[in-house]
Motif scaffolding. Sequence first.
Motif, PDB file in Angstrom:
ATOM      1  N   UNK A 183       0.814  -1.213   0.000  1.00 30.37           N
ATOM      2  CA  UNK A 183       0.000   0.000   0.000  1.00 30.37           C
ATOM      3  C   UNK A 183       0.846   1.260   0.000  1.00 30.37           C
ATOM      4  N   UNK A 184       1.945   1.255   0.755  1.00 34.87           N
ATOM      5  CA  UNK A 184       2.832   2.422   0.781  1.00 34.87           C
ATOM      6  C   UNK A 184       3.494   2.641  -0.572  1.00 34.87           C
ATOM      7  N   UNK A 185       3.941   1.554  -1.200  1.00 39.96           N
ATOM      8  CA  UNK A 185       4.547   1.668  -2.530  1.00 39.96           C
ATOM      9  C   UNK A 185       3.523   2.177  -3.537  1.00 39.96           C
ATOM     10  N   UNK A 186       2.306   1.692  -3.459  1.00 40.46           N
ATOM     11  CA  UNK A 186       1.256   2.140  -4.388  1.00 40.46           C
ATOM     12  C   UNK A 186       0.961   3.629  -4.208  1.00 40.46           C
ATOM     13  N   UNK A 213       2.558   9.326 -10.448  1.00 39.63           N
ATOM     14  CA  UNK A 213       1.665   9.305 -11.603  1.00 39.63           C
ATOM     15  C   UNK A 213       0.858  10.585 -11.756  1.00 39.63           C
ATOM     16  N   UNK A 214       0.785  11.396 -10.692  1.00 35.69           N
ATOM     17  CA  UNK A 214       0.051  12.654 -10.759  1.00 35.69           C
ATOM     18  C   UNK A 214       0.926  13.822 -11.201  1.00 35.69           C
ATOM     19  N   UNK A 250      13.372  -2.522   1.290  1.00 39.78           N
ATOM     20  CA  UNK A 250      13.161  -2.292  -0.144  1.00 39.78           C
ATOM     21  C   UNK A 250      12.141  -1.188  -0.378  1.00 39.78           C
ATOM     22  N   UNK A 251      11.085  -1.187   0.436  1.00 36.83           N
ATOM     23  CA  UNK A 251      10.079  -0.125   0.314  1.00 36.83           C
ATOM     24  C   UNK A 251      10.682   1.243   0.608  1.00 36.83           C
ATOM     25  N   UNK A 252      11.561   1.315   1.607  1.00 35.66           N
ATOM     26  CA  UNK A 252      12.220   2.581   1.924  1.00 35.66           C
ATOM     27  C   UNK A 252      13.124   3.028   0.788  1.00 35.66           C
ATOM     28  N   UNK A 253      13.833   2.084   0.166  1.00 32.87           N
ATOM     29  CA  UNK A 253      14.679   2.428  -0.979  1.00 32.87           C
ATOM     30  C   UNK A 253      13.833   2.904  -2.157  1.00 32.87           C
TER      31      UNK A 253
END
Length: 238
Positions: A90-93, A100-101, A196-199
């Motif tokens: 969810x955080x990555x999305x 995308x905006x 990985x999410x933090x990177x």
Amino acid sequence: MNNWKSHVLLAALISGSALAMGGATVPAAAQIGGIVHDPRNYAQNILTAARTLEQINNQIAMLQNQATSLMNEARNLQALPVSMLQDLQGQVDRTRQLLGEAQRVAFDVGEIQQAFDSRYKGGAIAAPHAAMVANAEARWNDSVGAFQDAMKVQAGIVTNMGATRQQVGILVGASQSSTGALQAAQAGNQLLALQTQQLTDLAAVMAAQGRAQMLEAARRAAAEAEGRERFRRFRKAD
């Protein structure tokens, strides 16, 4: 246990005494109170019973060891009851949604090429006066929008940091209280996924900042080229 050991010791003494006497003065079997008693046979029966009891005890110990081993294997196969995968995705999305905006000039090779061809170089610089003014304003809007996008991405990453801190605490606690190898490995894998999410967030911030800086640099370069074109036209008019 001590009782059967006493019987074994008694049997050994009886057997030894019988052998020492050689049966010369003491008969192999004696009748006591109408009951025939054979000391050697009695001793042999005690020794046989003792050996049987020892084998049974060894089998019980072996079964206990096997049960302990099976319990340890069961612990090693238990899955970690905590999963942060959905939260991390969810955080990555959310970060991808912010990227995308992007305003004006998107993170797309084709759109970037089209924007530069129409507003930053070539015919855009040598366009008529009205088009030149419109292109300059469009380039300014590109730069402002890019800086705004970079700040939005940064704000989103800062928001993710609060959730990240909580997730680290949960996963570290789960790792420390894990009961088996599988739980420890799964906790470690989820911590790697969190890293990985933090990177990914860091890469998103760098991309947004780089985009803003590059568009600003392109705007300045186009303004400089446009200034030279204006000056050329001015001299030509003279």
